[in-house]
Design an enzyme around this catalytic site. Sequence first.
Site, PDB file in Angstrom:
ATOM      1  N   ASP A 104       0.834  -1.200   0.000  1.00  0.00           N
ATOM      2  CA  ASP A 104       0.000   0.000   0.000  1.00  0.00           C
ATOM      3  C   ASP A 104       0.871   1.253   0.000  1.00  0.00           C
ATOM      4  OD1 ASP A 104      -2.059  -1.771   0.457  1.00  0.00           O
ATOM      5  OD2 ASP A 104      -2.071  -1.387   2.624  1.00  0.00           O
ATOM      6  N   LYS A 105       0.261   2.347  -0.421  1.00  0.00           N
ATOM      7  CA  LYS A 105       0.976   3.624  -0.416  1.00  0.00           C
ATOM      8  C   LYS A 105       1.549   3.916   0.981  1.00  0.00           C
ATOM      9  CE  LYS A 105      -0.181   8.427  -1.231  1.00  0.00           C
ATOM     10  NZ  LYS A 105      -1.361   9.279  -1.313  1.00  0.00           N
TER      11      LYS A 105
END
Length: 235
Positions: A104-105
């Site tokens: 994920d970011k």
Amino acid sequence: MRADALLSRFGYCSRREASLWLRAGRVLFRGSAVTTSSVQVDPHEVTVDGAAVPFVDGLYVALHKPLGYTCSHSQDEGAPTVYDLLPSEWLRRNPSVQSVGRLDKETSGLLLLTDDGYFLHSLTSPRHHIDKKYEYTTTADVPDEAEELFSSGSFLLKGEKIPCAPATLERLSPRHGYLTLHEGRYHQVRRMLAAVGAPVDSLHRLSIGSVSLDSLHLSPGEWIPFNPRLFTDEK
Ligand code: URA
């Protein structure tokens, strides 16, 4: 392979542009200029602008993904991507360079990248149960029963019909610990911890199989080549 195919395969230019590169004398094979697109060359013995062709037998790099970067090939979200951290000619290679799974970011840590589709699929296939170890902190206490629940093999994530494979939870304190997964579902760590009432505050991938980020000595944003056999021999 043909000289023009080499230039496009390894991301230097398109096949159409190749003749310009060749005529300019930028490509040498065994020390002599290659001037015709159709000439057969061994990429191991070619230099372009004086440098050997990198990763002729496949590109395999381990990256320390920093927070705030996406694993996407597009910049739709307006955020930088992990591909911005790599030399630009690698991004024109064909087959293209892809991340092995995604983080994920807002997750940092070890990410593998490759242009070898076979390696990528063998590591992301559900049949390949390679361990992925994450360090988390949460905004609420992880309850005692989570350890048994996650290791049971019968823990169901919301909206899913197939239970999670047994996962190992090691709590270092009520809101800090390690979770080791043997599969990779969408936002899996965040969803598992949220399901037991402990939303993730920070998440970092420490290792994949026997390869840890610590042993690679990579700072955020740095990468290093790795030997794919480190992973495939673990099967
Ligand atoms: N699990 C998550 O929730 N996020 C990641 O980035 C990786 C695993």
